[in-house]
Design a protein around this motif. Structure first.
Motif, PDB file in Angstrom:
ATOM      1  N   LEU A  39       0.911  -1.139   0.000  1.00  0.00           N
ATOM      2  CA  LEU A  39       0.000   0.000   0.000  1.00  0.00           C
ATOM      3  C   LEU A  39       0.945   1.182   0.000  1.00  0.00           C
ATOM      4  CD1 LEU A  39      -2.527   1.730   0.449  1.00  0.00           C
ATOM      5  CD2 LEU A  39      -2.283   1.258   2.884  1.00  0.00           C
ATOM      6  N   GLN A  40       0.833   2.052  -0.988  1.00  0.00           N
ATOM      7  CA  GLN A  40       1.781   3.149  -1.107  1.00  0.00           C
ATOM      8  C   GLN A  40       1.086   4.374  -1.660  1.00  0.00           C
ATOM      9  OE1 GLN A  40       4.735   1.197  -3.473  1.00  0.00           O
ATOM     10  NE2 GLN A  40       3.565   1.329  -5.355  1.00  0.00           N
ATOM     11  N   GLY A  41       1.665   5.529  -1.366  1.00  0.00           N
ATOM     12  CA  GLY A  41       1.077   6.744  -1.878  1.00  0.00           C
ATOM     13  C   GLY A  41       1.865   7.971  -1.476  1.00  0.00           C
ATOM     14  N   VAL A  42       1.301   9.115  -1.847  1.00  0.00           N
ATOM     15  CA  VAL A  42       1.902  10.414  -1.579  1.00  0.00           C
ATOM     16  C   VAL A  42       0.990  11.147  -0.607  1.00  0.00           C
ATOM     17  CG1 VAL A  42       2.569  12.619  -2.614  1.00  0.00           C
ATOM     18  CG2 VAL A  42       3.054  10.483  -3.813  1.00  0.00           C
ATOM     19  N   VAL A  43       1.592  11.667   0.465  1.00  0.00           N
ATOM     20  CA  VAL A  43       0.849  12.368   1.514  1.00  0.00           C
ATOM     21  C   VAL A  43       1.426  13.772   1.635  1.00  0.00           C
ATOM     22  CG1 VAL A  43       0.182  12.345   3.944  1.00  0.00           C
ATOM     23  CG2 VAL A  43       0.506  10.182   2.726  1.00  0.00           C
ATOM     24  N   SER A  44       0.560  14.766   1.628  1.00  0.00           N
ATOM     25  CA  SER A  44       1.001  16.152   1.756  1.00  0.00           C
ATOM     26  C   SER A  44       1.501  16.435   3.159  1.00  0.00           C
ATOM     27  CB  SER A  44      -0.151  17.110   1.446  1.00  0.00           C
ATOM     28  OG  SER A  44      -0.606  16.910   0.136  1.00  0.00           O
ATOM     29  N   SER A  45       2.495  17.310   3.246  1.00  0.00           N
ATOM     30  CA  SER A  45       3.006  17.741   4.541  1.00  0.00           C
ATOM     31  C   SER A  45       1.995  18.676   5.188  1.00  0.00           C
ATOM     32  CB  SER A  45       4.330  18.479   4.354  1.00  0.00           C
ATOM     33  OG  SER A  45       4.722  19.112   5.543  1.00  0.00           O
ATOM     34  N   GLY A  46       1.864  18.588   6.482  1.00  0.00           N
ATOM     35  CA  GLY A  46       0.974  19.494   7.194  1.00  0.00           C
ATOM     36  C   GLY A  46       1.607  20.842   7.461  1.00  0.00           C
ATOM     37  N   SER A  47       2.947  20.931   7.338  1.00  0.00           N
ATOM     38  CA  SER A  47       3.634  22.167   7.697  1.00  0.00           C
ATOM     39  C   SER A  47       4.267  22.913   6.526  1.00  0.00           C
ATOM     40  CB  SER A  47       4.718  21.862   8.744  1.00  0.00           C
ATOM     41  OG  SER A  47       5.637  20.926   8.211  1.00  0.00           O
ATOM     42  N   ASP A  48       4.535  22.232   5.420  1.00  0.00           N
ATOM     43  CA  ASP A  48       5.208  22.859   4.283  1.00  0.00           C
ATOM     44  C   ASP A  48       4.480  22.490   2.998  1.00  0.00           C
ATOM     45  OD1 ASP A  48       6.908  23.786   2.288  1.00  0.00           O
ATOM     46  OD2 ASP A  48       8.709  22.864   3.125  1.00  0.00           O
ATOM     47  N   ILE A  49       3.921  23.482   2.327  1.00  0.00           N
ATOM     48  CA  ILE A  49       3.121  23.227   1.128  1.00  0.00           C
ATOM     49  C   ILE A  49       3.935  22.613  -0.010  1.00  0.00           C
ATOM     50  CG2 ILE A  49       3.403  25.507   0.079  1.00  0.00           C
ATOM     51  CD1 ILE A  49       0.325  25.298  -0.551  1.00  0.00           C
ATOM     52  N   GLU A  50       5.245  22.800   0.010  1.00  0.00           N
ATOM     53  CA  GLU A  50       6.092  22.271  -1.052  1.00  0.00           C
ATOM     54  C   GLU A  50       6.677  20.896  -0.732  1.00  0.00           C
ATOM     55  OE1 GLU A  50       8.797  24.951  -2.797  1.00  0.00           O
ATOM     56  OE2 GLU A  50       7.363  26.596  -2.810  1.00  0.00           O
ATOM     57  N   ARG A  51       6.316  20.323   0.410  1.00  0.00           N
ATOM     58  CA  ARG A  51       6.863  19.027   0.795  1.00  0.00           C
ATOM     59  C   ARG A  51       5.757  17.984   0.774  1.00  0.00           C
ATOM     60  NH1 ARG A  51       9.236  19.573   6.100  1.00  0.00           N
ATOM     61  NH2 ARG A  51      10.942  20.528   4.976  1.00  0.00           N
ATOM     62  N   VAL A  52       6.104  16.836   0.248  1.00  0.00           N
ATOM     63  CA  VAL A  52       5.210  15.680   0.312  1.00  0.00           C
ATOM     64  C   VAL A  52       6.011  14.491   0.817  1.00  0.00           C
ATOM     65  CG1 VAL A  52       3.631  16.432  -1.509  1.00  0.00           C
ATOM     66  CG2 VAL A  52       5.590  15.007  -2.103  1.00  0.00           C
ATOM     67  N   TYR A  53       5.308  13.507   1.315  1.00  0.00           N
ATOM     68  CA  TYR A  53       5.922  12.285   1.822  1.00  0.00           C
ATOM     69  C   TYR A  53       5.453  11.112   0.985  1.00  0.00           C
ATOM     70  CZ  TYR A  53       7.332  14.976   5.857  1.00  0.00           C
ATOM     71  OH  TYR A  53       7.912  15.911   6.665  1.00  0.00           O
ATOM     72  N   VAL A  54       6.363  10.202   0.701  1.00  0.00           N
ATOM     73  CA  VAL A  54       6.027   8.949   0.053  1.00  0.00           C
ATOM     74  C   VAL A  54       5.991   7.910   1.164  1.00  0.00           C
ATOM     75  CG1 VAL A  54       6.718   7.219  -1.636  1.00  0.00           C
ATOM     76  CG2 VAL A  54       7.080   9.642  -2.124  1.00  0.00           C
ATOM     77  N   SER A  55       4.813   7.351   1.388  1.00  0.00           N
ATOM     78  CA  SER A  55       4.592   6.420   2.490  1.00  0.00           C
ATOM     79  C   SER A  55       4.181   5.064   1.937  1.00  0.00           C
ATOM     80  CB  SER A  55       3.485   6.955   3.405  1.00  0.00           C
ATOM     81  OG  SER A  55       3.801   8.245   3.865  1.00  0.00           O
ATOM     82  N   SER A  56       4.596   3.998   2.628  1.00  0.00           N
ATOM     83  CA  SER A  56       4.228   2.663   2.157  1.00  0.00           C
ATOM     84  C   SER A  56       4.198   1.662   3.300  1.00  0.00           C
ATOM     85  CB  SER A  56       5.209   2.180   1.083  1.00  0.00           C
ATOM     86  OG  SER A  56       6.499   1.994   1.618  1.00  0.00           O
ATOM     87  N   ILE A  57       3.377   0.628   3.099  1.00  0.00           N
ATOM     88  CA  ILE A  57       3.300  -0.515   4.010  1.00  0.00           C
ATOM     89  C   ILE A  57       3.350  -1.765   3.135  1.00  0.00           C
ATOM     90  CG2 ILE A  57       1.933  -1.742   5.730  1.00  0.00           C
ATOM     91  CD1 ILE A  57       0.576   0.981   6.336  1.00  0.00           C
ATOM     92  N   ALA A  58       4.302  -2.639   3.412  1.00  0.00           N
ATOM     93  CA  ALA A  58       4.475  -3.854   2.622  1.00  0.00           C
ATOM     94  C   ALA A  58       3.420  -4.892   2.988  1.00  0.00           C
ATOM     95  CB  ALA A  58       5.870  -4.434   2.845  1.00  0.00           C
ATOM     96  N   ALA A  59       2.922  -5.568   1.975  1.00  0.00           N
ATOM     97  CA  ALA A  59       1.970  -6.662   2.205  1.00  0.00           C
ATOM     98  C   ALA A  59       2.724  -7.830   2.824  1.00  0.00           C
ATOM     99  CB  ALA A  59       1.330  -7.080   0.889  1.00  0.00           C
ATOM    100  N   GLY A  60       2.109  -8.473   3.796  1.00  0.00           N
ATOM    101  CA  GLY A  60       2.708  -9.647   4.432  1.00  0.00           C
ATOM    102  C   GLY A  60       3.632  -9.297   5.573  1.00  0.00           C
ATOM    103  N   SER A  61       4.766  -8.654   5.289  1.00  0.00           N
ATOM    104  CA  SER A  61       5.729  -8.326   6.350  1.00  0.00           C
ATOM    105  C   SER A  61       5.301  -7.106   7.154  1.00  0.00           C
ATOM    106  CB  SER A  61       7.108  -8.058   5.745  1.00  0.00           C
ATOM    107  OG  SER A  61       7.128  -6.807   5.068  1.00  0.00           O
ATOM    108  N   HIS A  62       4.458  -6.264   6.576  1.00  0.00           N
ATOM    109  CA  HIS A  62       3.962  -5.026   7.180  1.00  0.00           C
ATOM    110  C   HIS A  62       5.081  -4.029   7.457  1.00  0.00           C
ATOM    111  CE1 HIS A  62       0.589  -7.799   8.794  1.00  0.00           C
ATOM    112  NE2 HIS A  62       0.462  -7.556   7.508  1.00  0.00           N
ATOM    113  N   GLY A  63       6.227  -4.209   6.791  1.00  0.00           N
ATOM    114  CA  GLY A  63       7.302  -3.230   6.902  1.00  0.00           C
ATOM    115  C   GLY A  63       6.798  -1.888   6.394  1.00  0.00           C
ATOM    116  N   PHE A  64       7.067  -0.818   7.124  1.00  0.00           N
ATOM    117  CA  PHE A  64       6.550   0.491   6.732  1.00  0.00           C
ATOM    118  C   PHE A  64       7.687   1.478   6.530  1.00  0.00           C
ATOM    119  CE2 PHE A  64       6.127  -0.116  11.325  1.00  0.00           C
ATOM    120  CZ  PHE A  64       6.884   0.929  11.832  1.00  0.00           C
TER     121      PHE A  64
END
Length: 168
Positions: A39-64
């Motif tokens: 499960l992966q995607g792009v999440v906007s920063s709450g403090s900086d309009i020019e910053r985004v985060y790429v977040s992910s959670i692996a299937a099975g191992s749940h590594g994040f």
């Protein structure tokens, strides 16, 4: 019925598109997908309009993992999923439904659990570096399609793209 109606949708150039389970607001999480075993995607920063985060959670191992678009680690990622991962899960549940997200991630949810927080509590993983560049690149590619002028003819580079109504 014609011969093409007997062919499964996987053998056609069109694929069915499932509508979102519930409408989402794209300002906080503009891009979410179940792809590449995560499960992966792009999440906007709450403090900086020019910053985004790429977040992910692996299937099975749940590594994040969570890092900025410049590959800097998220400051909130301290041994547990950060607020960006919580937001990603919440939006994935809106987009795909809790059953599909849980099935994809292979998470055992307790009876009655339905929220992103419930899913986070059921994860058994730990911080695991994951490639952010591919996800961010796909997000930018999706944004580029929004800049195309409106047209009712086919776009050559999108001839493979899923179309609604396929398989009717």
């Amino acid at each position: 019925m014609t011969e093409t109606e007997h062919v499964p949708w996987e053998r056609r150039s069109l694929a069915p598109v499932l509508p979102a389970v519930r409408p989402r607001k794209l300002a906080k999480v503009p891009f979410v997908e179940l792809a590449d075993g995560r499960l992966q995607g792009v999440v906007s920063s709450g403090s900086d309009i020019e910053r985004v985060y790429v977040s992910s959670i692996a299937a099975g191992s749940h590594g994040f993992n969570c890092s900025t678009n410049n590959n800097r680690p998220c400051g909130g990622l301290r041994g547990a999923p950060c607020k960006h991962l919580h937001a990603l899960l919440d939006e994935a549940i809106l987009q795909y439904g809790v059953e599909r997200v849980v099935r994809y991630l292979r998470v055992a949810l307790p009876e009655g659990a339905q929220t992103g927080d419930d899913v986070v509590r059921a994860l058994s993983g730990h911080h695991e570096p994951a490639p952010a560049a591919v996800v961010f690149s796909r997000f930018l590619r999706h944004l580029s399609y929004l800049e195309l002028p409106a047209a009712d003819g086919p776009l050559p580079e999108l001839h493979w793209f899923p179309a609604t109504g396929a398989g009717r």
